[in-house]
Scaffold this active site. Structure first.
Site, mmCIF file in Angstrom:
data_model
loop_
_atom_site.group_PDB
_atom_site.id
_atom_site.type_symbol
_atom_site.label_atom_id
_atom_site.label_comp_id
_atom_site.label_asym_id
_atom_site.label_seq_id
_atom_site.Cartn_x
_atom_site.Cartn_y
_atom_site.Cartn_z
ATOM 1 N N HIS A 1 -2.101 -3.178 -8.697
ATOM 2 C CA HIS A 1 -2.288 -3.360 -7.247
ATOM 3 C C HIS A 1 -3.667 -2.820 -6.870
ATOM 4 O O HIS A 1 -3.892 -1.613 -6.929
ATOM 5 C CB HIS A 1 -1.185 -2.633 -6.464
ATOM 6 C CG HIS A 1 0.182 -3.206 -6.710
ATOM 7 N ND1 HIS A 1 0.651 -4.314 -6.054
ATOM 8 C CD2 HIS A 1 1.171 -2.840 -7.570
ATOM 9 C CE1 HIS A 1 1.883 -4.603 -6.481
ATOM 10 N NE2 HIS A 1 2.222 -3.724 -7.408
ATOM 11 N N ARG B 1 -5.130 -3.646 -3.868
ATOM 12 C CA ARG B 1 -5.066 -3.420 -2.408
ATOM 13 C C ARG B 1 -6.101 -4.162 -1.581
ATOM 14 O O ARG B 1 -6.033 -4.130 -0.356
ATOM 15 C CB ARG B 1 -5.164 -1.913 -2.089
ATOM 16 C CG ARG B 1 -4.125 -1.045 -2.771
ATOM 17 C CD ARG B 1 -2.708 -1.447 -2.424
ATOM 18 N NE ARG B 1 -1.733 -0.435 -2.874
ATOM 19 C CZ ARG B 1 -0.477 -0.707 -3.162
ATOM 20 N NH1 ARG B 1 -0.018 -1.955 -3.065
ATOM 21 N NH2 ARG B 1 0.347 0.247 -3.544
ATOM 22 N N ASN C 1 0.162 -8.868 -3.230
ATOM 23 C CA ASN C 1 0.624 -8.301 -1.955
ATOM 24 C C ASN C 1 -0.471 -7.544 -1.215
ATOM 25 O O ASN C 1 -0.304 -6.409 -0.787
ATOM 26 C CB ASN C 1 1.859 -7.407 -2.167
ATOM 27 C CG ASN C 1 1.591 -6.199 -3.033
ATOM 28 O OD1 ASN C 1 0.627 -6.191 -3.795
ATOM 29 N ND2 ASN C 1 2.429 -5.190 -2.932
ATOM 30 N N ASP D 1 1.814 -1.238 -13.212
ATOM 31 C CA ASP D 1 2.266 -1.205 -11.807
ATOM 32 C C ASP D 1 1.494 -0.132 -11.032
ATOM 33 O O ASP D 1 2.040 0.565 -10.163
ATOM 34 C CB ASP D 1 3.780 -0.993 -11.694
ATOM 35 C CG ASP D 1 4.325 -1.376 -10.311
ATOM 36 O OD1 ASP D 1 3.547 -1.898 -9.482
ATOM 37 O OD2 ASP D 1 5.521 -1.141 -10.071
HETATM 38 ZN ZN LIG Z 1 7.299 -4.741 -8.310
#
Ligand SMILES: [Zn+2]
Length: 443
Positions: A65, A67, A97, A310
């Site tokens: 991630h 961001r 995301n 992650d």
């Molecule tokens: Zn996840």
């Protein structure tokens, strides 16, 4: 400029143990491994004494991630890919995301371009499966695949694609370009308000539990869907022993499923939640010792294909608060190598050759990532990580390149240090410290 940088700097890596095996010299020049052997010499090449070091293909993360766009207070492509380089990575897959969500060709191309400008690693965007991660209609999967970012991995990670019709259609759609759907397996109704693993500890603490079946029921459904439409499914961050059993069953039947485990799920358990320290709050939650053992065994026997970090940085105000209000997630890019060395290599479950498979070769293959995860042979792209397995260091989140300070390993002593990272022949990390990025001028 009269003092142009060297355009074809060469490096002679002397005596590295390739995948922990035979000691070999590697000559890096023009972005590739130009020569391998023993007793190599090359006029003008900078020599790196790799006595005692292990050489691995540059690490590849399928689950990061970064961001950006939208939450640059938590991380940027620049800071996250610096952290990746320091952790020994030469490629990361940036999860969708962000804000806006990476659900169009425009956003994935933006992330891809930011990665190229930063120059620390390849940054491959993951495309969202559904528009806005809302789970209602499919995003423009084909347009993202055809874009300059060449997206091959699609995921609503953070959210589960829980509608079986949408999941089926997504699996069917990506077959056209050999893409893969990476599922965050979490049945939403079974985890409504959940704060931690459902079990003995949650009963004592009086917290709403997150049952293993919420993960396992989605994985069971999805492997059957993948079989039904003959497509590729990837299961993100497997966290329970039952999930490992279902994936093992599916693989035995020839279903095209791959799976990932995070470094923290290979080590930490829900006993840590007794501290009420939100640094241990994560999705999926930390489970039990039995689950940890099953995850390690599954990674060692190939049921679980890869380790994905992650990496989930959060600003401190999102973590330094009460457990119930805290954000879920942990950083991981700068500790993954050491945690996997500790949990898998030093425990005797795998060797460095398997380490290269689960941290580089297999994630590159799943992500359809050319130039990464290749054997360290003459002609291969020079994506190389040099590790000192005998080094030990103490984790200090304040000294990390990521903006996130939310490392669950803070204060622990870990084995293994990245001494150098070569990204397309350029050392992004040298002597254990950041060097310079690969720039278009210098490449
Ligand atoms: Zn996840």
């Amino acid at each position: 400029m009269s003092t142009a940088p060297e355009t074809s700097a060469a490096y002679l890596i002397r005596g590295a143990a390739i995948g922990g095996g035979a000691r070999t010299d590697l000559l890096v020049r023009d972005g590739i491994i130009a020569e391998t052997g023993t007793g190599l010499s090359a006029a003008g090449a900078a020599v790196i004494d790799a006595d005692g070091l292990v050489a691995l293909p540059g690490l590849v993360d399928l689950h990061t991630h970064l961001r950006e766009p939208g939450r640059e207070d938590a991380e940027t492509v620049e800071t996250g890919s610096r952290a990746a380089a320091l952790g020994g990575y030469t490629a990361v897959h940036a999860m969708a995301n962000s804000s806006p969500v990476a659900d169009t060709a425009g956003v994935v191309e933006q992330v891809f371009t930011l990665g190229q400008k930063a120059g620390w690693t390849d940054v491959r965007p993951v495309g969202a499966v559904t528009v806005g991660l809302a789970g209602e209609r499919l995003a423009e999967l084909g347009a993202m695949a055809d874009s300059r970012a060449r997206v091959r991995v699609f995921s609503d990670d953070g959210m589960c694609v829980h509608d079986p019709i949408l999941m089926r259609r997504a699996l069917e759609y990506v077959k056209a370009f050999d893409g893969v759907i990476a599922q965050h397996a979490q049945e939403p109704r079974l985890t409504d308000g959940a704060q931690m693993n459902e079990g003995a500890v949650s009963a004592v603490l009086g917290m709403t539990g997150w049952p293993a079946v919420a993960e396992e029921s989605i994985i069971a459904r999805d492997v059957l869907l993948a079989q039904h439409v003959d497509s590729r499914l990837h299961v993100c961050h497997v966290s329970t022993a039952g999930s490992v059993e279902i994936i093992r069953w599916a693989k035995q039947r020839g279903i095209k499923v791959t799976a990932e485990v995070t470094p923290h799920h290979l080590w930490l358990t829900d006993e840590l939640v007794r501290s009420y320290d939100p640094v241990y709050k994560v999705n999926p939650p930390l489970r039990t010792d039995e689950d940890v053992k099953a995850l390690r065994a599954g990674l060692a026997d190939g049921t679980i294909d890869i380790v994905g970090t992650d990496h989930a940085p959060h600003p401190s105000e999102a973590k330094e608060c009460e457990w119930a209000q805290a954000a879920m997630g942990m950083t991981g890019l700068e500790t993954a190598l050491s945690v996997v060395q500790h949990t898998m290599v030093e425990s005797g479950l795998i060797g460095w050759d398997d380490f290269a498979r689960v941290m580089s070769t297999a994630p590159a293959r799943i992500g359809q990532l050319a130039g990464h995860g290749q054997p360290l042979e003459t002609g291969s792209a020079a994506n190389i990580t040099l590790v000192d397995p005998a080094a030990r260091w103490q984790v200090d989140p304040q000294r990390m390149a990521t903006k996130g300070r939310n490392s669950p390993f803070a204060g622990r002593e870990l084995p293994g240090r990245v001494v150098a990272t070569f990204y397309r022949g350029h050392p992004t990390v040298l002597d254990g410290a950041l060097n310079t990025p690969l720039t278009s001028e210098g490449a």
